[in-house]
Design an enzyme around this catalytic site. Structure first.
Site, PDB file in Angstrom:
ATOM      1  N   PHE A 180       0.837  -1.205   0.000  1.00 21.55           N
ATOM      2  CA  PHE A 180       0.000   0.000   0.000  1.00 21.55           C
ATOM      3  C   PHE A 180       0.867   1.249   0.000  1.00 21.55           C
ATOM      4  CE2 PHE A 180       0.762  -0.921   4.459  1.00 21.55           C
ATOM      5  CZ  PHE A 180       0.983   0.329   5.038  1.00 21.55           C
ATOM      6  N   CYS A 181       0.267   2.347  -0.459  1.00 21.51           N
ATOM      7  CA  CYS A 181       0.926   3.644  -0.450  1.00 21.51           C
ATOM      8  C   CYS A 181      -0.160   4.701  -0.300  1.00 21.51           C
ATOM      9  CB  CYS A 181       1.754   3.844  -1.721  1.00 21.51           C
ATOM     10  SG  CYS A 181       0.807   3.674  -3.248  1.00 21.51           S
ATOM     11  N   THR A 182       0.141   5.949  -0.571  1.00 20.97           N
ATOM     12  CA  THR A 182      -0.812   7.023  -0.300  1.00 20.97           C
ATOM     13  C   THR A 182      -2.084   6.901  -1.132  1.00 20.97           C
ATOM     14  OG1 THR A 182       1.038   8.496   0.209  1.00 20.97           O
ATOM     15  CG2 THR A 182      -1.112   9.519  -0.159  1.00 20.97           C
ATOM     16  N   ILE A 209      -4.079   4.281   0.714  1.00 17.53           N
ATOM     17  CA  ILE A 209      -4.600   4.670   2.030  1.00 17.53           C
ATOM     18  C   ILE A 209      -5.791   5.610   1.884  1.00 17.53           C
ATOM     19  CG2 ILE A 209      -4.059   5.829   4.207  1.00 17.53           C
ATOM     20  CD1 ILE A 209      -1.080   5.040   3.649  1.00 17.53           C
TER      21      ILE A 209
END
Length: 246
Positions: A180-182, A209
């Site tokens: 996952f990332c932003t 996210i």
């Protein structure tokens, strides 16, 4: 209130320079500020301004068949979080420097936010495999918050991820790994590269996210999500933790 939007889309562009100029014109006409990145592999943007002006910029993309399915994440702030407009023509819309990682006609397997929330509650995926959440962001970002128990790596740049993860790959072999990332763009490349490099157990979190906050809220997440503007970070309700108007 000002509308803040984040969006990216991978598609081959043979007119990247012309598209960048068109987007600049549309943004300047409505005093929209933020960053627009255009590359032969697509577009990545973070913008804020009056809702009507933002919609006029997005209309340039929505009216182009190459951007069908463009996913736009929206949030609001009391003040303009960007000092100016920057439009950049880049080699990549997210720099990874690994061949074959642009998801034009394929992407790594993904998991949607509601399913991930269920897996977090269970501690396993639906097949009973243990769950590991892999944070692909840098140390400055995850210091503001991350999923509880997530694997974080001491990296400063996204290009450092493969080398930083290499010592941990054997210990992840029996797990379902959700990267996952932003907003999801980094995992489009990272998860695809890792999948092609033998980690068939890697999934990417659709929408990152911010997409998780939008659909699920903060379940299983500790802290806030760092964003790349004057708001600094958003809470699980997508509200600024530090608002320039405060």
């Amino acid at each position: 209130m000002l509308l803040n939007v984040a969006a990216y889309h991978f598609t081959p562009l043979d007119d990247a320079d012309a598209l960048a100029a068109t987007l600049r014109t549309a943004a300047e006409a409505g005093d929209v500020r933020g960053t627009i990145l255009v590359a032969p592999e697509g577009v990545n943007l973070f913008l804020a301004g009056d809702e009507t002006a933002i919609d006029a910029v997005l209309a340039v993309l929505h009216d182009d068949a190459r951007f069908a399915g463009l996913d736009v994440k929206r949030s609001w702030s009391c003040a303009q979080p960007f000092g100016r407009l920057k439009v950049k023509r880049k080699p990549e819309i997210i720099t990874f420097r690994r061949d074959g990682t642009t998801p034009f006609d394929r992407r790594a397997p993904a998991v949607d936010p509601p399913t991930l929330a269920r897996w977090i509650a269970q501690g396993t995926d639906d097949d009973g495999r243990r769950l590991v959440l892999l944070d692909t962001r840098n140390r400055e970002e995850f210091d503001y918050g991350t999923f509880g128990g997530a694997m974080t790596l001491p990296i400063d740049n996204f290009t450092d991820l493969p080398a930083a993860l290499a010592p941990h790959r054997d210990e992840l072999a029996d797990a379902t790994v959700v990267s996952f990332c932003t907003g999801g763009i980094r995992c489009e490349k990272a998860a695809l590269w890792l999948h092609d490099d033998g980690m068939q157990n890697v999934l990417q979190l659709d929408g990152g996210i911010l997409g998780y906050f939008e659909q699920v809220g903060g379940f299983g997440y500790d802290g806030h999500c760092f964003v790349f503007d004057g708001r600094v970070a958003l809470d699980p309700q997508l509200k600024p933790v530090v608002d320039a108007a405060a």
